[in-house]
Design an enzyme around this catalytic site. Structure first.
Site, PDB file in Angstrom:
ATOM      1  N   CYS A  85      21.698  14.185  51.451  1.00  0.00           N
ATOM      2  CA  CYS A  85      20.989  15.091  50.550  1.00  0.00           C
ATOM      3  C   CYS A  85      19.552  15.284  51.035  1.00  0.00           C
ATOM      4  O   CYS A  85      18.828  14.324  51.263  1.00  0.00           O
ATOM      5  CB  CYS A  85      20.996  14.500  49.149  1.00  0.00           C
ATOM      6  N   GLU A  86      19.169  16.541  51.188  1.00  0.00           N
ATOM      7  CA  GLU A  86      17.821  16.814  51.686  1.00  0.00           C
ATOM      8  C   GLU A  86      16.748  16.543  50.639  1.00  0.00           C
ATOM      9  O   GLU A  86      15.575  16.449  50.974  1.00  0.00           O
ATOM     10  CB  GLU A  86      17.711  18.251  52.184  1.00  0.00           C
ATOM     11  N   HIS A  87      17.131  16.401  49.385  1.00  0.00           N
ATOM     12  CA  HIS A  87      16.132  16.159  48.337  1.00  0.00           C
ATOM     13  C   HIS A  87      15.769  14.687  48.194  1.00  0.00           C
ATOM     14  O   HIS A  87      14.642  14.365  47.826  1.00  0.00           O
ATOM     15  CB  HIS A  87      16.641  16.685  46.990  1.00  0.00           C
ATOM     16  N   HIS A  88      16.739  13.784  48.455  1.00  0.00           N
ATOM     17  CA  HIS A  88      16.494  12.352  48.229  1.00  0.00           C
ATOM     18  C   HIS A  88      16.806  11.485  49.444  1.00  0.00           C
ATOM     19  O   HIS A  88      16.634  10.279  49.390  1.00  0.00           O
ATOM     20  CB  HIS A  88      17.339  11.867  47.043  1.00  0.00           C
ATOM     21  N   GLN A 126      24.995  20.728  49.108  1.00  0.00           N
ATOM     22  CA  GLN A 126      26.420  21.068  49.161  1.00  0.00           C
ATOM     23  C   GLN A 126      26.645  22.573  49.146  1.00  0.00           C
ATOM     24  O   GLN A 126      27.526  23.087  49.841  1.00  0.00           O
ATOM     25  CB  GLN A 126      27.147  20.403  47.992  1.00  0.00           C
ATOM     26  N   HIS A 154      27.727  12.715  44.924  1.00  0.00           N
ATOM     27  CA  HIS A 154      26.338  12.611  45.362  1.00  0.00           C
ATOM     28  C   HIS A 154      25.728  11.307  44.857  1.00  0.00           C
ATOM     29  O   HIS A 154      25.628  11.095  43.646  1.00  0.00           O
ATOM     30  CB  HIS A 154      25.540  13.800  44.817  1.00  0.00           C
ATOM     31  N   CYS A 156      22.719  10.578  44.933  1.00  0.00           N
ATOM     32  CA  CYS A 156      21.471  10.863  44.222  1.00  0.00           C
ATOM     33  C   CYS A 156      21.729  11.076  42.729  1.00  0.00           C
ATOM     34  O   CYS A 156      20.805  10.950  41.921  1.00  0.00           O
ATOM     35  CB  CYS A 156      20.741  12.062  44.832  1.00  0.00           C
TER      36      CYS A 156
END
Length: 194
Positions: A85-88, A126, A154, A156
């Protein structure tokens, strides 16, 4: 992918120094026995899980496009993937099913799995992963339509934040005849068992 990745040692050292700093910042001692090799291991791991940046998915796709007279739907279902995940910077993983209607050409089945690997081994979301696989196939060869379904879990959402253990996310993308004909979308979804 699946083959052993050779890492640039200078790059590994540079990334490892950042992991060592992170360990110190969270209150750990990177010199203690269990953590001495962790920065290097973590550096190699992050390079492994982002190795998709180093290959060209279009080149992968075009290696195995063949003539074919048939025009019925081709489906490869439940291609497993692991992504980050690019956010976390936490893992998400699941299965992708790909369907397309040939228009004079077909693609080697293993290339579909390689394309999924190529896009999933990057910092991702995703929704984008699903779209990238769909639209690459649309570009790589003549088709009458492409549809991709992705179901992911996920970490996250499971191990931080809302902590919902039983959640999963389903995304679809499609083009060509799949946009025009809902019965084709229904047939694809029925055939992949969703």
């Amino acid at each position: 992918m699946g083959s052993k990745i050779i890492h640039d040692e200078k790059l590994v050292e540079e990334i490892a120094s950042h992991y060592e700093a992170i360990l110190r910042l969270i209150g750990e001692d990177p010199e203690r026995e269990g953590l001495r090799k962790t920065p290097v291991r973590a550096a190699k791991a992050i390079l492994d899980v982002t190795s998709g940046y180093k290959s060209d998915p279009m080149a992968v796709a075009r290696q195995a496009v063949f003539e074919h007279d048939g025009s019925q739907m081709v489906i490869v279902k439940d291609i497993e993937f692991y992504s980050t995940c690019e956010h976390h910077i936490l893992p998400f993983f699941g299965k992708i099913s790909v369907g397309y209607i040939p228009d004079g050409k077909i693609i080697g089945l293993s290339k579909l799995a390689r394309i999924v690997d190529n896009f999933s081994k990057r910092l991702q979301v995703q929704e984008r992963l699903t779209s990238q696989v769909c639209h690459l196939l649309e570009e790589a060869m003549p088709t009458k339509g492409v549809m991709v379904a992705c179901e992911g879990e996920h970490l996250c959402m499971k191990m931080r934040g809302v902590e919902k253990q039983d959640s999963s996310t389903v995304t679809y993308d499609y083009c060509g005849l799949f946009c025009e004909d809902a019965s084709l979308r229904d047939e694809f979804i029925r055939m992949i068992g969703k």
